[in-house]
Enzyme design. Structure first.
Site, PDB file in Angstrom:
ATOM      1  CB  THR A  80       7.168  -6.222   4.675  1.00 48.88           C
ATOM      2  OG1 THR A  80       6.707  -5.580   5.280  1.00 48.88           O
ATOM      3  CG2 THR A  80       8.870  -6.454   4.913  1.00 48.88           C
ATOM      4  CB  THR A  81       4.342  -9.951   1.407  1.00 47.60           C
ATOM      5  OG1 THR A  81       4.523 -10.647   3.460  1.00 47.60           O
ATOM      6  CG2 THR A  81       4.969 -11.615   1.188  1.00 47.60           C
ATOM      7  CD1 TRP A  82       4.515  -7.021  -4.500  1.00 50.18           C
ATOM      8  CD2 TRP A  82       3.442  -4.913  -4.066  1.00 50.18           C
ATOM      9  NE1 TRP A  82       3.728  -6.618  -5.911  1.00 50.18           N
ATOM     10  CE2 TRP A  82       3.393  -5.433  -5.326  1.00 50.18           C
ATOM     11  CE3 TRP A  82       2.961  -4.432  -3.878  1.00 50.18           C
ATOM     12  CZ2 TRP A  82       2.322  -4.696  -5.939  1.00 50.18           C
ATOM     13  CZ3 TRP A  82       2.505  -3.660  -4.453  1.00 50.18           C
ATOM     14  CH2 TRP A  82       1.642  -3.085  -5.697  1.00 50.18           C
ATOM     15  CG  HIS A 141       9.265  -5.513  10.481  1.00 51.24           C
ATOM     16  ND1 HIS A 141       8.491  -4.783   8.914  1.00 51.24           N
ATOM     17  CD2 HIS A 141       8.926  -5.743  10.878  1.00 51.24           C
ATOM     18  CE1 HIS A 141       8.309  -5.208   8.704  1.00 51.24           C
ATOM     19  NE2 HIS A 141       8.054  -6.636   9.428  1.00 51.24           N
ATOM     20  NE  ARG A 164      -1.851  -1.249   2.618  1.00 52.32           N
ATOM     21  CZ  ARG A 164      -2.260  -2.638   2.447  1.00 52.32           C
ATOM     22  NH1 ARG A 164      -1.715  -3.389   3.632  1.00 52.32           N
ATOM     23  NH2 ARG A 164      -3.013  -2.431   2.505  1.00 52.32           N
ATOM     24  CB  SER A 172      -3.368  -4.246   6.843  1.00 53.16           C
ATOM     25  OG  SER A 172      -2.836  -5.924   6.765  1.00 53.16           O
ATOM     26  NE  ARG A 292      -6.626  -7.728   5.055  1.00 55.39           N
ATOM     27  CZ  ARG A 292      -7.430  -7.524   5.115  1.00 55.39           C
ATOM     28  NH1 ARG A 292      -8.935  -7.698   5.687  1.00 55.39           N
ATOM     29  NH2 ARG A 292      -7.061  -6.397   4.822  1.00 55.39           N
ATOM     30  N   GLY A 294      -5.013  -7.211  -0.317  1.00 55.91           N
ATOM     31  CA  GLY A 294      -4.208  -6.385  -1.330  1.00 55.91           C
ATOM     32  C   GLY A 294      -4.837  -5.087  -1.100  1.00 55.91           C
TER      33      GLY A 294
HETATM   34  P1  A3P Z   1      -4.409  -6.503   3.319  1.00 57.25           P
HETATM   35  O1  A3P Z   1      -4.277  -7.402   4.770  1.00 57.25           O
HETATM   36  O2  A3P Z   1      -4.335  -5.345   3.818  1.00 57.25           O
HETATM   37  O3  A3P Z   1      -4.458  -7.128   2.118  1.00 57.25           O
HETATM   38  P2  A3P Z   1       3.211  -7.241   5.048  1.00 57.25           P
HETATM   39  O4  A3P Z   1       3.452  -7.479   3.571  1.00 57.25           O
HETATM   40  O5  A3P Z   1       4.208  -5.963   5.153  1.00 57.25           O
HETATM   41  O6  A3P Z   1       2.859  -7.924   6.435  1.00 57.25           O
HETATM   42  O7  A3P Z   1       1.731  -6.479   4.849  1.00 57.25           O
HETATM   43  C1  A3P Z   1       1.300  -7.867   4.697  1.00 57.25           C
HETATM   44  C2  A3P Z   1       0.281  -6.486   3.247  1.00 57.25           C
HETATM   45  O8  A3P Z   1       0.616  -6.654   1.752  1.00 57.25           O
HETATM   46  C3  A3P Z   1      -2.124  -7.466   3.242  1.00 57.25           C
HETATM   47  O9  A3P Z   1      -2.407  -6.258   3.658  1.00 57.25           O
HETATM   48  C4  A3P Z   1      -1.284  -8.720   2.345  1.00 57.25           C
HETATM   49  O10 A3P Z   1      -2.068  -8.343   1.866  1.00 57.25           O
HETATM   50  C5  A3P Z   1      -0.935  -7.271   1.040  1.00 57.25           C
HETATM   51  N1  A3P Z   1       0.085  -8.169   0.318  1.00 57.25           N
HETATM   52  C6  A3P Z   1       1.334  -9.522   0.271  1.00 57.25           C
HETATM   53  N2  A3P Z   1       1.111  -9.187  -1.015  1.00 57.25           N
HETATM   54  C7  A3P Z   1       0.867  -8.434  -1.635  1.00 57.25           C
HETATM   55  C8  A3P Z   1       0.931  -7.927  -3.419  1.00 57.25           C
HETATM   56  N3  A3P Z   1       2.094  -9.094  -3.614  1.00 57.25           N
HETATM   57  N4  A3P Z   1       0.920  -7.728  -3.866  1.00 57.25           N
HETATM   58  C9  A3P Z   1       0.024  -6.069  -3.390  1.00 57.25           C
HETATM   59  N5  A3P Z   1      -0.289  -6.700  -1.845  1.00 57.25           N
HETATM   60  C10 A3P Z   1       0.438  -7.512  -0.895  1.00 57.25           C
END
Ligand code: A3P
Length: 327
Positions: A80-82, A141, A164, A172, A292, A294
């Site tokens: 989501t954040t990405w 969500h 994912r 995660s 975290r 990724g």
């Molecule tokens: P991991 O915990 O496997 O590292 P969300 O944004 O939906 O909460 O998802 C979080 C997951 O996306 C985490 O995975 C995080 O590290 C990863 N993430 C966050 N920013 C990212 C980015 N810019 N590129 C790729 N993965 C990213």
């Protein structure tokens, strides 16, 4: 509509939780018995965080999209954040060129750039949506099945979905909630994922709802996968731009704008920014929890091969016949 209260930081206080509990009984997420912030309840066939039920009800009753709105939808921990960073950087590139030293993503967490609707509506702050310039970006969500028809039946409102591999999502999520409760047991969360009761579960229904919607209406629902984005971030950023009606021009391609956006939104870049290493855009979750490691495959460090086979088999069985697979 349920009355809500917020503290100064915008965090949801106990009142909305209790109000929602009156209507829909909340139960603890497996292993999170002592922390009501992470309790879930079964709402209209979906497992949702009890704290945001008032917001969901409010969205269903009163959200009126504006022409050009783009809703980013995802289950938690699926990228989501990405997606927020990429969509924001792409759609706002006219006002904020991605290579600019003053780009908002260098000083704001992506969740501050793209509001999370359930949180906003739960906090009674939905008026903020009116202050956003068009085309607006927002996130949810919610399962597709519980989105209001003002979104799902609206040709002027688009949805971009990301999902994912459920095994990596679960790992995660484990690391995320462990920050709230260090005693959380991975096997409890695993069982909840398998029986469909984890946050935003059943995960197969979440994914299938948007998958089917994207097949039925590809011009209003774009279906993305985290793993595909990792393989080809630039190609998927181009897809996103075309989908929202803002394709990159030859001049932008020539100038490397796509690559600039991909770099700006990479986990390496975002993770090391001061804003993402301090503070919280919404209690109790700190900004740095969203970045975290990724990548793919961390599930292998937490699940036995037997556990992985079991979850894979459940998901594949539920997805069978849909044309979608995580295998
Ligand atoms: P991991 O915990 O496997 O590292 P969300 O944004 O939906 O909460 O998802 C979080 C997951 O996306 C985490 O995975 C995080 O590290 C990863 N993430 C966050 N920013 C990212 C980015 N810019 N590129 C790729 N993965 C990213």
């Amino acid at each position: 509509m349920a009355t809500t209260t917020t503290n100064q930081a915008g965090a949801v206080g106990p009142e909305p939780f209790l109000k929602s509990a009156e209507a829909v009984p909340a139960i603890p997420v497996a292993g999170l018995t002592d922390d009501p912030k992470l309790w879930v309840c079964f709402y209209q066939g979906t497992w949702v965080l009890a704290t945001v039920v008032p917001g969901i009800i409010s969205i269903q009753r009163s959200f009126t999209p504006r022409r050009g709105d783009v809703v980013l939808a995802s289950p938690p921990k699926s990228g989501t954040t990405w997606l927020k960073a990429l969509a924001f950087a792409t759609m706002a590139r006219g006002a904020y060129p991605p290579a600019d030293a003053g780009h908002p993503l260098l000083r704001l967490n992506p969740h501050q750039c793209v509001p999370y609707m359930e949180r906003l509506f739960t906090a009674g702050e939905e008026g903020l949506m009116e202050t956003l310039p068009s085309p607006r970006l927002m996130s949810t969500h919610m399962h597709h099945s519980i989105l209001p028809t003002s979104i799902t039946k609206n040709p002027d409102c688009k949805i971009i979905y990301i999902c994912r591999d459920p095994k990596d999502m679960l790992v995660s999520f484990f690391h995320f909630v462990r920050k709230v409760n260090p005693n959380i047991s991975f096997s409890d969360l695993f069982e909840a994922a398998c029986n469909g009761t984890s946050v935003s579960g059943p995960i197969w229904d979440h994914v299938l709802g948007y998958w089917n919607a994207s097949k039925a209406s590809p011009e209003t629902v774009l279906f993305l996968r985290y793993e595909d984005m990792l393989r080809d971030p630039a190609g998927n950023t181009r897809r996103l731009a075309r989908f929202v009606g803002q394709p990159f021009s030859p001049a932008e391609e020539e100038a490397g704008v796509v690559e600039q956006i991909v770099r700006l939104c990479s986990i390496e870049k975002l993770k090391n920014l001061e804003v993402n290493n301090a503070g919280s855009y919404g209690a109790p979750f700190a900004n740095d929890w969203y970045f975290r490691r990724g990548g793919t495959g961390d599930w292998a460090n937490h699940m036995t091969p037997g556990m992985a086979r079991r979850l894979d088999a459940i998901v594949e069985e539920k997805l069978s016949g849909s044309g979608l697979s995580f295998a």
